[in-house]
Scaffold this active site. Sequence first.
Site, PDB file in Angstrom:
ATOM      1  CG  ASP A 216      -0.281  -0.465   2.509  1.00  0.00           C
ATOM      2  OD1 ASP A 216       0.958  -0.403   2.572  1.00  0.00           O
ATOM      3  OD2 ASP A 216      -0.990  -0.867   3.432  1.00  0.00           O
TER       4      ASP A 216
ATOM      5  CG  ASN B 178      -8.795  -1.682  12.117  1.00  0.00           C
ATOM      6  OD1 ASN B 178      -7.843  -2.310  11.642  1.00  0.00           O
ATOM      7  ND2 ASN B 178      -9.278  -0.602  11.537  1.00  0.00           N
TER       8      ASN B 178
ATOM      9  CG  HIS C 219      -5.767  -2.325   8.897  1.00  0.00           C
ATOM     10  ND1 HIS C 219      -5.891  -1.079   9.461  1.00  0.00           N
ATOM     11  CD2 HIS C 219      -4.430  -2.551   8.814  1.00  0.00           C
ATOM     12  CE1 HIS C 219      -4.703  -0.575   9.706  1.00  0.00           C
ATOM     13  NE2 HIS C 219      -3.793  -1.452   9.333  1.00  0.00           N
TER      14      HIS C 219
ATOM     15  CD  GLU D 299      -8.715   0.962   7.892  1.00  0.00           C
ATOM     16  OE1 GLU D 299      -8.750   0.052   8.760  1.00  0.00           O
ATOM     17  OE2 GLU D 299      -8.066   2.011   8.037  1.00  0.00           O
TER      18      GLU D 299
END
Length: 233
Positions: free
Chosen positions: A67, A136, A138, A143
Site C-alpha cells: 500500500d 482493527n 486490517h 479496513e
Amino acid sequence: MNWETFPDHDALSERAASILLDAIRDDPHVVLGLPTGNTPVGMYARVVAECAREYRCFRDVVTFNLDEYVGIARDHPGSYATFMQKHLFAHVDIAPENTHIPNGMAPDRGVECARYERAIAAAGRLGLTFLGLGSNGHIAFNEPGTPFDSRTHVVALSESTRRANAPFFLDQRVPTHAITMGIATILESRAIVLLAGGEKKREAIARLQAGEESVNFPASALWRHDNVRVLVA
Ligand code: GLP
C-alpha cells in the site's frame, strides 16, 4: 493456518527474516509482497545484515508493496516509498525497476490501481507476501468492511488507523486516503506470512484465532488460503 509463537519481537523478526531469505535462495526471482509499519522493521534489519554477506542477494527479486498513502510524494518522510528505502531498498542490491509501490500522486487513482494489478499479474503474481496486522484487523489498508473479492483500490483510512500512523507525520497531517492491494490480490499470493506482535495486537490475534470469517475483520479472509503462517510474539 500455521501458528508459531515467539517469546519476543526479536525472535519473531529472526524467523520472519529466515523465511524471506529462504524464499530467495529457493527462487532468486521470487516475487515478494512487502509490508510497512513497525512490525516488519526488525525483519528488514536482519535481512539487510544477512545480505551484506551474500553475493547478489536481491539481484533478481521483484517486490510489490502492499500500500501507499494518497497525496504525498514518494520522497515525503512519511511515505511508504521512503520507509522501504530506509529499511531495505537502499541497503540491498535490488534493481530499482524491480521494486513496485502504488503511486499515491498519480493524477487518476483508478488508472493507477488498475496499472498496479496488471503489474502484479505481469510479474507472474505474488509468490510470498508478508503482512502486518492492524489492531482493527486490517491487512494492508483493507479496513473492516472491505469485500474479500476486492482488488487494488483507493480507501478512506479509519480514524484509528490515522491515529496509529500519526507519529510518521510530524506535522500531524496524516493522509486521509491510501491505495492498497485488495484482499483478493493478497489471497492470490502463493504463500502468506502474517506478523503480529505486542500488546496492542492481542485482541486482534485472539479474534483471528477464533476463526470466524467476517468482512468486519479483514484478516479473517486468510482462513480461505491454504498456505498461511502466522508469527506471533
Ligand atoms: C499500517 C499498514 C499496515 C500495517 C499496519 C500495522 O496501517 N498499512 O500494512 O500492517 O500499519 O502497523 P504496525 O506494524 O506498526 O503495527
